[in-house]
Design a protein around this motif. Structure first.
Motif, mmCIF file in Angstrom:
data_model
loop_
_atom_site.group_PDB
_atom_site.id
_atom_site.type_symbol
_atom_site.label_atom_id
_atom_site.label_comp_id
_atom_site.label_asym_id
_atom_site.label_seq_id
_atom_site.Cartn_x
_atom_site.Cartn_y
_atom_site.Cartn_z
ATOM 1 N N SER A 146 50.163 36.315 31.202
ATOM 2 C CA SER A 146 50.842 37.016 30.105
ATOM 3 C C SER A 146 49.869 37.539 29.057
ATOM 4 O O SER A 146 50.167 38.495 28.354
ATOM 5 C CB SER A 146 51.857 36.078 29.439
ATOM 6 O OG SER A 146 51.216 34.956 28.852
ATOM 7 N N LEU A 147 48.686 36.914 28.942
ATOM 8 C CA LEU A 147 47.688 37.325 27.959
ATOM 9 C C LEU A 147 46.567 38.153 28.586
ATOM 10 O O LEU A 147 45.562 38.434 27.937
ATOM 11 C CB LEU A 147 47.086 36.095 27.267
ATOM 12 C CG LEU A 147 48.052 35.268 26.412
ATOM 13 C CD1 LEU A 147 47.385 33.971 25.957
ATOM 14 C CD2 LEU A 147 48.519 36.066 25.203
ATOM 15 N N ALA A 169 56.017 49.991 24.641
ATOM 16 C CA ALA A 169 55.987 48.577 24.257
ATOM 17 C C ALA A 169 57.351 47.924 24.481
ATOM 18 O O ALA A 169 57.431 46.766 24.891
ATOM 19 C CB ALA A 169 55.554 48.443 22.799
ATOM 20 N N ALA A 170 58.446 48.668 24.233
ATOM 21 C CA ALA A 170 59.789 48.119 24.424
ATOM 22 C C ALA A 170 60.036 47.760 25.882
ATOM 23 O O ALA A 170 60.759 46.793 26.175
ATOM 24 C CB ALA A 170 60.833 49.125 23.943
ATOM 25 N N GLU A 171 59.439 48.509 26.811
ATOM 26 C CA GLU A 171 59.577 48.198 28.227
ATOM 27 C C GLU A 171 58.807 46.932 28.576
ATOM 28 O O GLU A 171 59.320 46.047 29.275
ATOM 29 C CB GLU A 171 59.068 49.365 29.079
ATOM 30 C CG GLU A 171 59.883 50.634 28.966
ATOM 31 C CD GLU A 171 59.291 51.747 29.809
ATOM 32 O OE1 GLU A 171 58.421 51.465 30.660
ATOM 33 O OE2 GLU A 171 59.678 52.915 29.625
ATOM 34 N N VAL A 172 57.574 46.840 28.092
ATOM 35 C CA VAL A 172 56.725 45.690 28.423
ATOM 36 C C VAL A 172 57.336 44.392 27.901
ATOM 37 O O VAL A 172 57.213 43.331 28.525
ATOM 38 C CB VAL A 172 55.303 45.901 27.859
ATOM 39 C CG1 VAL A 172 54.428 44.685 28.105
ATOM 40 C CG2 VAL A 172 54.667 47.140 28.478
ATOM 41 N N ALA A 232 55.559 38.575 36.626
ATOM 42 C CA ALA A 232 55.007 39.278 37.785
ATOM 43 C C ALA A 232 54.832 40.765 37.514
ATOM 44 O O ALA A 232 53.962 41.414 38.105
ATOM 45 C CB ALA A 232 55.910 39.069 38.992
ATOM 46 N N HIS A 233 55.652 41.323 36.616
ATOM 47 C CA HIS A 233 55.581 42.755 36.325
ATOM 48 C C HIS A 233 54.286 43.126 35.597
ATOM 49 O O HIS A 233 53.852 44.275 35.645
ATOM 50 C CB HIS A 233 56.768 43.191 35.474
ATOM 51 C CG HIS A 233 58.091 42.968 36.137
ATOM 52 N ND1 HIS A 233 59.287 42.935 35.444
ATOM 53 C CD2 HIS A 233 58.409 42.746 37.446
ATOM 54 C CE1 HIS A 233 60.282 42.703 36.284
ATOM 55 N NE2 HIS A 233 59.761 42.593 37.503
ATOM 56 N N SER A 244 65.683 52.876 41.216
ATOM 57 C CA SER A 244 65.486 51.432 41.280
ATOM 58 C C SER A 244 64.238 50.997 40.507
ATOM 59 O O SER A 244 63.136 51.481 40.779
ATOM 60 C CB SER A 244 65.370 50.983 42.740
ATOM 61 O OG SER A 244 64.969 49.642 42.823
ATOM 62 N N PHE A 245 64.414 50.074 39.578
ATOM 63 C CA PHE A 245 63.272 49.526 38.845
ATOM 64 C C PHE A 245 62.412 48.666 39.767
ATOM 65 O O PHE A 245 61.183 48.640 39.635
ATOM 66 C CB PHE A 245 63.775 48.693 37.660
ATOM 67 C CG PHE A 245 62.684 48.019 36.891
ATOM 68 C CD1 PHE A 245 61.820 48.738 36.084
ATOM 69 C CD2 PHE A 245 62.491 46.637 36.997
ATOM 70 C CE1 PHE A 245 60.798 48.113 35.382
ATOM 71 C CE2 PHE A 245 61.476 46.012 36.296
ATOM 72 C CZ PHE A 245 60.633 46.746 35.487
ATOM 73 N N ASP A 246 63.043 47.974 40.720
ATOM 74 C CA ASP A 246 62.286 47.141 41.661
ATOM 75 C C ASP A 246 61.354 47.994 42.511
ATOM 76 O O ASP A 246 60.217 47.600 42.793
ATOM 77 C CB ASP A 246 63.248 46.357 42.561
ATOM 78 C CG ASP A 246 63.997 45.270 41.800
ATOM 79 O OD1 ASP A 246 63.475 44.824 40.762
ATOM 80 O OD2 ASP A 246 65.096 44.884 42.237
ATOM 81 N N SER A 247 61.826 49.170 42.929
ATOM 82 C CA SER A 247 60.975 50.077 43.701
ATOM 83 C C SER A 247 59.807 50.564 42.855
ATOM 84 O O SER A 247 58.666 50.648 43.323
ATOM 85 C CB SER A 247 61.812 51.261 44.189
ATOM 86 O OG SER A 247 60.994 52.230 44.823
#
Length: 465
Positions: A202-203, A395-398, A404-405, A428-431
């Motif tokens: 995460s860091l 930043a809002a997405e992260v 894992a993302h 698809s966000f997973d794709s």
């Protein structure tokens, strides 16, 4: 491999310079052979001896650890070992000349090659170190560090790293090894050893330092998990008896450490990628400058607002940068986004509306042919982005990413990427994540070239967003 190639090129440059210097020396000096005669009589033998010298130089340079990270040795030590490698190779060359009776080879040329090689290598390494130090101080290509153990040695290591900002290490926090450390109330203790790898991911941590003794099985498990995550692990010596036998001690400044795991980094391919980015982006900005000027004027005339859209994006290792595009929406588009959330056609975190009412008349055309992204060549030239890589997120997405993302943030974001050429219209966000992760884990220079070639087809066909 890239450093060995540079050393060989340096020897070649030294040989050419030595031959040129030899031609200006007075011909009446009795002990010297004339270079033109040498070139006409046995050029192959000269090339053989210079090649043998270069091979010996690469061997000794690697043996002395000069191809490793510059943080592992001081500048003075690097210069001393460079001189030692060059002179040792020169002695082997002289011995080879003696045993092979190379009487046609000018000893002056050989001496000049050795001396000039040593000088050029020292200058090149000093310039590279100075450039690297400047980049580290600017926060570019730094290495984030977690320290396991918040005791006396851990704090000493932290203070030492922070006093050597030019080495590029950035302390991110302590990881408690015992309950006492975890409950100490120290604000710099950000977790315990059980969630160390999650914290590291995460860091965007590059290295984990063990500053205190720990159970051997725990350290081995940590190394295995770190290897899978691409994170390096070091320990302070004399604390792990038997765990790092025969391992070489490396100094971080004046602090001795032993590397237990170090991921392989394709430095040569990385430098070629950066050279490709810089060359093509600079060329694109020059060649396309009339087109970009026309687009900028058209954007200004089409609707109220600035010509460029500037937005904060998250880059490699979570670093924030300003991303530039031609404005394709009305001036208050960001404010109107909240009112259009119910129309979102993408899964999860992504936001996309096929007939977005915020897009201007000209904006739709620019988006169709990806012309709005031309100013991002400037981001590539600055080093914020690459030509090929994952899309730079907001930043809002992260903030909504799972652990894992974050893997997609291990590399520079790109103007184009695997997702853009494979599944740009896939909601698809997973794709989206899986393609970006596949790019990061399987990256190669050949893959970048293939993606760039396919991008041309995508742009020409007008299948942009």
């Amino acid at each position: 491999m890239v450093w060995a190639s540079l050393d060989i090129l340096t020897v070649v440059a030294a040989a050419i310079l030595a031959l040129r210097l030899r031609t200006v020396l007075p011909d009446e000096v009795p002990a010297l052979y004339v270079v033109p005669h040498l070139i006409q009589s046995s050029p192959r033998m000269l090339f053989f001896y210079i090649g043998w010298f270069a091979v010996c130089l690469v061997f000794f340079t690697r043996s002395y650890g000069l191809y490793g990270p510059i943080q592992n040795r001081s500048g003075l030590h690097e210069q001393r070992m460079t001189m030692q490698a060059t002179l040792t190779s020169g002695l082997l060359l002289c011995g080879t000349l003696y045993l092979s009776s190379g009487e046609d080879i000018s000893r002056v040329v050989i001496a000049l090659v050795v001396v000039l090689s040593a000088m050029l290598l020292c200058v090149r390494r000093a310039l590279w170190r100075r450039l690297a130090y400047r980049r580290f101080r600017d926060g570019i290509e730094t290495r984030n560090v977690l320290i396991v153990g918040a005791g006396r040695v851990g704090y000493a290591l932290r203070n030492h790293l922070e006093s050597l900002q030019h080495l590029g290490f950035r302390f991110k926090g302590f990881v408690a090894l015992t309950e006492r450390e975890a409950e100490s109330g120290d604000a710099e203790v950000i977790g315990d050893v059980r969630n160390c790898l999650s914290l590291a991911r995460s860091l965007f941590v590059d290295e984990i330092f063990f500053s205190v003794p720990a159970e051997k099985k725990l350290v081995i498990k940590m190394v295995e998990e770190a290897r899978a995550a691409g994170i390096d692990v070091r320990v302070v010596p004399d604390m792990y008896d038997g765990l790092a036998w025969n391992a070489q001690v490396e100094y971080i400044g004046q602090f001795p450490t032993i590397p237990l795991h170090r991921k392989d980094f394709p430095m040569g391919a990385f430098l070629l990628k950066r050279a490709l980015d810089t060359t093509l982006s600079a060329l694109a900005l020059v060649v396309l400058s009339p087109v970009m000027a026309a687009i900028a004027i058209a954007v200004k005339m089409d609707s109220d607002g600035p010509m460029f859209y500037k937005a904060q994006r998250i880059g490699r290792k979570g670093r924030t940068f300003t991303c530039y595009k031609f404005r394709t929406m009305v001036q208050d588009a960001d404010r109107l986004k909240a009112e259009l959330e119910h129309m979102n056609e993408r899964d999860g975190i992504l936001f996309k509306i096929a007939k977005d009412p915020r897009i201007t008349r000209l904006g739709g055309f620019l988006r169709k042919y990806s012309l709005d992204e031309l100013p991002q060549f400037y981001n590539v030239l600055r080093g914020d982005m690459s030509l090929v890589g994952p899309r730079p997120p907001m930043a809002a997405e992260v903030e909504q990413y799972d652990l894992a993302h974050l893997r997609r943030l291990d590399v520079l974001p790109g103007i184009t990427g695997l997702w853009q050429v494979e599944a740009r219209q896939d909601p698809s966000f997973d794709s989206y994540i899986s393609l970006d992760t596949a790019y990061v884990e399987n990256w190669s220079l050949l893959m970048d070239l293939r993606i760039l070639a396919r991008t041309v087809g995508v742009v020409v066909s007008g299948t942009g967003s």
